[in-house]
Structure formats: structure tokens, C-alpha cells
Enzyme design. Sequence first.
Site, PDB file in Angstrom:
ATOM      1  N   GLU A  57       0.886  -1.267   0.021  1.00  0.00           N
ATOM      2  CA  GLU A  57       0.131  -0.041  -0.041  1.00  0.00           C
ATOM      3  C   GLU A  57       0.911   1.097   0.176  1.00  0.00           C
ATOM      4  O   GLU A  57       2.157   1.268   0.597  1.00  0.00           O
ATOM      5  CB  GLU A  57      -0.971  -0.225   1.335  1.00  0.00           C
ATOM      6  CG  GLU A  57      -1.879   1.304   1.585  1.00  0.00           C
ATOM      7  CD  GLU A  57      -3.033   1.031   2.410  1.00  0.00           C
ATOM      8  OE1 GLU A  57      -2.803   0.167   3.123  1.00  0.00           O
ATOM      9  OE2 GLU A  57      -3.632   1.970   2.177  1.00  0.00           O
ATOM     10  N   ASN A 201     -12.347  -1.484  -0.792  1.00  0.00           N
ATOM     11  CA  ASN A 201     -11.499  -2.057   0.392  1.00  0.00           C
ATOM     12  C   ASN A 201     -12.145  -1.550   1.557  1.00  0.00           C
ATOM     13  O   ASN A 201     -12.486  -0.438   1.510  1.00  0.00           O
ATOM     14  CB  ASN A 201      -9.981  -1.618   0.274  1.00  0.00           C
ATOM     15  CG  ASN A 201      -9.323  -1.853   1.603  1.00  0.00           C
ATOM     16  OD1 ASN A 201      -9.094  -3.043   1.834  1.00  0.00           O
ATOM     17  ND2 ASN A 201      -9.275  -0.844   2.467  1.00  0.00           N
ATOM     18  N   GLU A 202     -12.552  -2.671   2.446  1.00  0.00           N
ATOM     19  CA  GLU A 202     -13.281  -2.034   3.848  1.00  0.00           C
ATOM     20  C   GLU A 202     -14.099  -1.269   3.309  1.00  0.00           C
ATOM     21  O   GLU A 202     -14.068  -0.141   4.090  1.00  0.00           O
ATOM     22  CB  GLU A 202     -12.441  -1.834   4.577  1.00  0.00           C
ATOM     23  CG  GLU A 202     -11.014  -2.953   5.073  1.00  0.00           C
ATOM     24  CD  GLU A 202     -10.247  -2.766   6.230  1.00  0.00           C
ATOM     25  OE1 GLU A 202     -10.275  -1.515   6.797  1.00  0.00           O
ATOM     26  OE2 GLU A 202      -9.647  -3.391   6.623  1.00  0.00           O
ATOM     27  N   TYR A 281      -6.886  -8.909  11.299  1.00  0.00           N
ATOM     28  CA  TYR A 281      -5.443  -8.636  12.037  1.00  0.00           C
ATOM     29  C   TYR A 281      -5.206  -9.181  13.272  1.00  0.00           C
ATOM     30  O   TYR A 281      -6.407  -9.272  13.983  1.00  0.00           O
ATOM     31  CB  TYR A 281      -5.247  -7.185  12.121  1.00  0.00           C
ATOM     32  CG  TYR A 281      -4.846  -6.498  10.695  1.00  0.00           C
ATOM     33  CD1 TYR A 281      -3.627  -6.327  10.144  1.00  0.00           C
ATOM     34  CD2 TYR A 281      -5.840  -5.891   9.795  1.00  0.00           C
ATOM     35  CE1 TYR A 281      -3.333  -5.995   8.976  1.00  0.00           C
ATOM     36  CE2 TYR A 281      -5.556  -5.072   8.840  1.00  0.00           C
ATOM     37  CZ  TYR A 281      -4.357  -5.522   8.320  1.00  0.00           C
ATOM     38  OH  TYR A 281      -4.025  -4.771   7.101  1.00  0.00           O
ATOM     39  N   GLU A 336      -6.137  -9.300   3.729  1.00  0.00           N
ATOM     40  CA  GLU A 336      -5.240  -8.305   4.720  1.00  0.00           C
ATOM     41  C   GLU A 336      -5.420  -9.475   6.162  1.00  0.00           C
ATOM     42  O   GLU A 336      -6.377  -9.599   6.384  1.00  0.00           O
ATOM     43  CB  GLU A 336      -5.824  -7.176   5.054  1.00  0.00           C
ATOM     44  CG  GLU A 336      -5.557  -6.076   4.034  1.00  0.00           C
ATOM     45  CD  GLU A 336      -6.079  -4.782   4.280  1.00  0.00           C
ATOM     46  OE1 GLU A 336      -5.844  -4.393   5.556  1.00  0.00           O
ATOM     47  OE2 GLU A 336      -6.433  -3.901   3.347  1.00  0.00           O
ATOM     48  N   GLN A 385       2.236  -6.171   5.714  1.00  0.00           N
ATOM     49  CA  GLN A 385       2.316  -5.894   4.298  1.00  0.00           C
ATOM     50  C   GLN A 385       3.748  -6.263   3.999  1.00  0.00           C
ATOM     51  O   GLN A 385       4.502  -6.361   4.755  1.00  0.00           O
ATOM     52  CB  GLN A 385       2.054  -4.252   4.008  1.00  0.00           C
ATOM     53  CG  GLN A 385       0.697  -3.932   4.485  1.00  0.00           C
ATOM     54  CD  GLN A 385       0.291  -2.302   4.058  1.00  0.00           C
ATOM     55  OE1 GLN A 385       1.089  -1.721   3.147  1.00  0.00           O
ATOM     56  NE2 GLN A 385      -0.919  -1.888   4.289  1.00  0.00           N
TER      57      GLN A 385
HETATM   58  O1  AHR Z   1      -2.709  -2.513   6.309  1.00  0.00           O
HETATM   59  C1  AHR Z   1      -3.362  -1.261   6.720  1.00  0.00           C
HETATM   60  C2  AHR Z   1      -4.694  -1.012   6.850  1.00  0.00           C
HETATM   61  O2  AHR Z   1      -5.557  -1.868   7.560  1.00  0.00           O
HETATM   62  C3  AHR Z   1      -5.506  -0.952   5.242  1.00  0.00           C
HETATM   63  O3  AHR Z   1      -4.955   0.067   4.716  1.00  0.00           O
HETATM   64  C4  AHR Z   1      -6.702  -1.229   5.643  1.00  0.00           C
HETATM   65  O4  AHR Z   1      -7.584  -1.914   4.777  1.00  0.00           O
HETATM   66  C5  AHR Z   1      -6.963  -1.989   6.941  1.00  0.00           C
HETATM   67  O5  AHR Z   1      -7.652  -1.265   7.934  1.00  0.00           O
END
Ligand code: AHR
Length: 534
Positions: A57, A201-202, A281, A336, A385
Site C-alpha cells: 500500500e 476495500n473495507e 489482523y 489482509e 504488508q
Molecule cells: O494495512 C493497513 C490498513 O488496514 C489498510 O489500509 C486497511 O484496509 C486496513 O484497515
Amino acid sequence: MVRSSSIFTKFASILILGSMILSLDLQVSAQVKVQLSVDTSKPGPKIDRNIFGQFAEHLGYGVYEGIWVGPDSKIPNTRGIRNDVVTALKTLKVPNVRWPGGCFADEYHWRKGIGTRTVTLNPNWGGVIEANTFGTHEFMDFIDQIGSQVYLSINVGSGTPQEAAEWLEYLTTSQPTTLAKERAANGHPVPYKIPMVGIGNESWDCGGNMTPEYYLRQLTIYSRFVRNFNPAQQGNDQMQKIAVGPGGGEARWTEWTDTIMKAWEKRQWSWDMQGLSLHNYTVINWANKFASVGFGEKEYAQILRETLKMEDLITTHSAIMDKYDPQKKIALVVDEWGSWYAPSPGSNPGFLVQQNSMRDAVLAALNLNIFARHADRVRGANIAQMINVLQAMIMTDKEKMVLTPTYHVFKMYVPFQDATFIPVTFNAGTYTNSGITLPRVDAIAAKDVTGKLWLELTNVDPNEFVEIEVNVPGLNANTGSGETLTAPTVDSVNTFDAPNTVTPKPITAKIQNGKLIIKLDPKSVTVVSLGNAK
Ligand code: AHR
């Protein structure tokens, strides 16, 4: 005399120490022994190589400095892309790279990154200047240099269907349209291949705070108009469209998955999708995140317990998908995932810089194994990432570069790319710390395209060795060989000054009568090949 006696004393104490270690070992072996059976007669699905995908990103030093240094930089580069990073990534056989975001993607306007560049801002990530020097053609060049494939994130949040449709026409048409001529004038007459696009995205959060119903409307529109015209991608090799999916296990996320999948089942001919994304995450407290270094065994156990929730999340959303798509046509793409810790001291908090330790290596292996066990549905994943951001493969500081423990795990798993999943059975045992009990051992097996059998073994326990006896009926080999990754402590890291603290070592083990005995170090990730099996 004195010298020889002192040599003798030393020798004797080495012997005593040696036998102590040996007897300790024997005691340990007696305590922690795991029998594991590999059943090659019941092969499972293919472990899609796309589960080893990466994510880059425009965030902090992820792209600028991590990939792009510009053609005039003193850092060795090819057309502005740093050579050391390209070499390191080629070894990983990166199947795809998701770009340009993340949250950044829903504010990205592709025209600002071709031809004469427009300087703008990156409000999501530190509010810094976005020079747009790294745009479409630079990304495509990077993909070519590392030998990977494109996973493009389309701007749904602040873009329009027209803008997205024109980007795809610009990239993929072979016909002499004005956009194709502009692409040629910018250096690429041949149409690009775009195997995957993400429609937003999200979108439930940074991508526009949409309700499931509102996003569904956007999805059906974008899916209709975001077309790939590349003549080479009209047959079996068609572009995959990935819809925004859930971001957790709670009710609002199950409702999201249900809404999208229900609509897909009843879809008209005029729209389609091939995948649904999932973001997850490993974070315990968003307001007070864990440190990425200088932690102890308790935090090691807490983070690993948290990461194992990926299993339930995938099971929950796969079950909803099964209701509407029992044939599993739609892939679940975990685009992600990874650890998210407190920013490294002194870094810009908007740059998401964190260290990467032995804990992250174990965390990566546990997640990759979960994806492999769900290979029938999980056919894509992108760790967050790739460089300098969150759970990165690579960290750079100007001309310096270091490979993280997570990089080594991804390298060790290369043989599992597109290999056939082979079931294994074992009693994992338990490891307990601070009231947290985790499975002590994790393992997967797979057969690669040449018929070679591969085994991954993780010892989660940071204190005990584990002896594994692997039973593979019909195994045609005398030794198993591969690599093992461990470290002095759970928070050991690689730094620019000490880059090899956590680095894989070769390992071999004897196979006798179809049985392989292998001893796993505490807190270790091991990959061995066992030769050909029937
Ligand atoms: O990876 C960092 C961020 O986490 C990304 O931009 C977003 O999609 C997520 O919330």
C-alpha cells in the site's frame, strides 16, 4: 602438565556437560513425543499459490523507499525500483501483489499516477505528500521484475464506475482506442494482464462506511463495468473480481457475508464475482497495542491465542458461503492479515512501522496452515504488508535491507505453492503459560507437482523440544531434509546490524521403515521434504 590437566579438566567437564545435555534430551524426549500419520491415499484440494500473496500500500515506507527509490538514486535500482528488494522477493516466488491499498485505494485516482504526475496528499497515512511518482506503469514494471501477478484494488469509495472502467480499458485493451494509444505513448503498447481486481476495500469502514445493501449496489455496478479486454484473458484465464467481505466474526460481519452471498446466488447474467475478501489482523487491544519487541512469554502466548481465532473466522464465513455456494465457486480471499503492534518508538505512528520477531514467524506458520487446511475455500490471502509496514517480509533503511523472520517462513513454504493438501493426524498436546493453553504442535503435509512429499511442523512451545515420529506408509526415501527456523528468545529479531539472528538452518532426519524421527527445537518452524510417496 598443568596445561594437560587443565585440558583434561575441561574435557571431563565437557563430557559431563554433554551427558547432562544428553540425559536432559532423553528426559525431554520421554515427555514430549508426538506421533504423526500422513495419509497419502486421501489427497485433498490444491493449496492455491495465491494464499502466499503480498500487499503493498502507499503507506509509510511501504512503496516509497521500500520499492521505489527513483532512477537517480545511489541505491542500486532498475528504472527506479531497488534491486536488493527485487532479488529478495524473487526468491519468495510471490504469486500476486495487492496494490495500491488498503484505505489508500479508495482515494486513489489512477490518472494522477501516469504521464505528468499530480502531487497530492495521503490523508489516511500520516497526511504526507503523495508525489504519485510510483503509478500504474511503475507498479507493472515492479510486478514484472519480481515475476509476480497483479491484484489491483479499485476505488469504489471516492471514485466512479467510469474511472474504474477506463483504468481497465487503459490497461488491457489491444484495440487502438485513445486510452490504448495513451498507454503505448507511456511506454507499453502491449496490453497488461490483470488477473485479479478488488472491488473496493473495507467499504464498511475507511472505504466509505457503507451498509451491506449499499455496498451490494456498488458491487453490482462496478462488477458490470470493470471489464478486462485483454484477448489473452477471455478463456480460462479470466480476471477474478473480489468483492469486499467481512472484517471479523461478529454479527454485523456475518450479516455482510450473508447479504453478498445471497445476492450472488440470485444474480442476473449482468454481474458476477469470483471471490469474497476477509480482513483479520492479530491485535488484542486496538487502543493499546502490544509491543513488537521486548516482550515476554506471556505476550507470546497471548498473541498466538489471538491469531488462532483465524480458524473460527474462516469456519464461520465459509459456512455462510456454503449455504449459497455449496460448490465453492467463490473463493474466500484473506487479503489482509498479520500482526499489528504499537508503532516502533520514534517512528511516525501513521507509517505503521513495527519490528518482526520469532513470534511473528510462528504466527505466520499457524495462519498459513489454517489457510491450507481450508484450501477448498481459501484460495487467496495477502499478508499485510510486504515491506516496512506491519508484519513485513523486508525492512529497509536507505541503502540497508534486512529480511525478517516472516520472510524466512514464506521462503520455507514455497514448496507448498500449488501443492496438493495431504491429511495428517496427530495429537498436538498442549503448551500453557499465564493461564493460556495452546496446541503445542501444528503440522500440514502436501505433495508437490513432482510427487515429492513436504511436511511443515511448528513447535509453538518456547521451552520444550518435541520429538515427532512421522509415519508415512510407502515412503520411498532414506532421509528427510529441509530447514528449521528458531531463535534464542521469543522476541528475537533481525536488525540491520545483526541480520542473521533468526535465520533458517539446514536439517536432516533418518527415515527407517517408513518412519521419520525429527526433533523440533522450542519455538520453531520446520519444513522438510520426505521424498516420493505412493
Ligand atoms: O494495512 C493497513 C490498513 O488496514 C489498510 O489500509 C486497511 O484496509 C486496513 O484497515
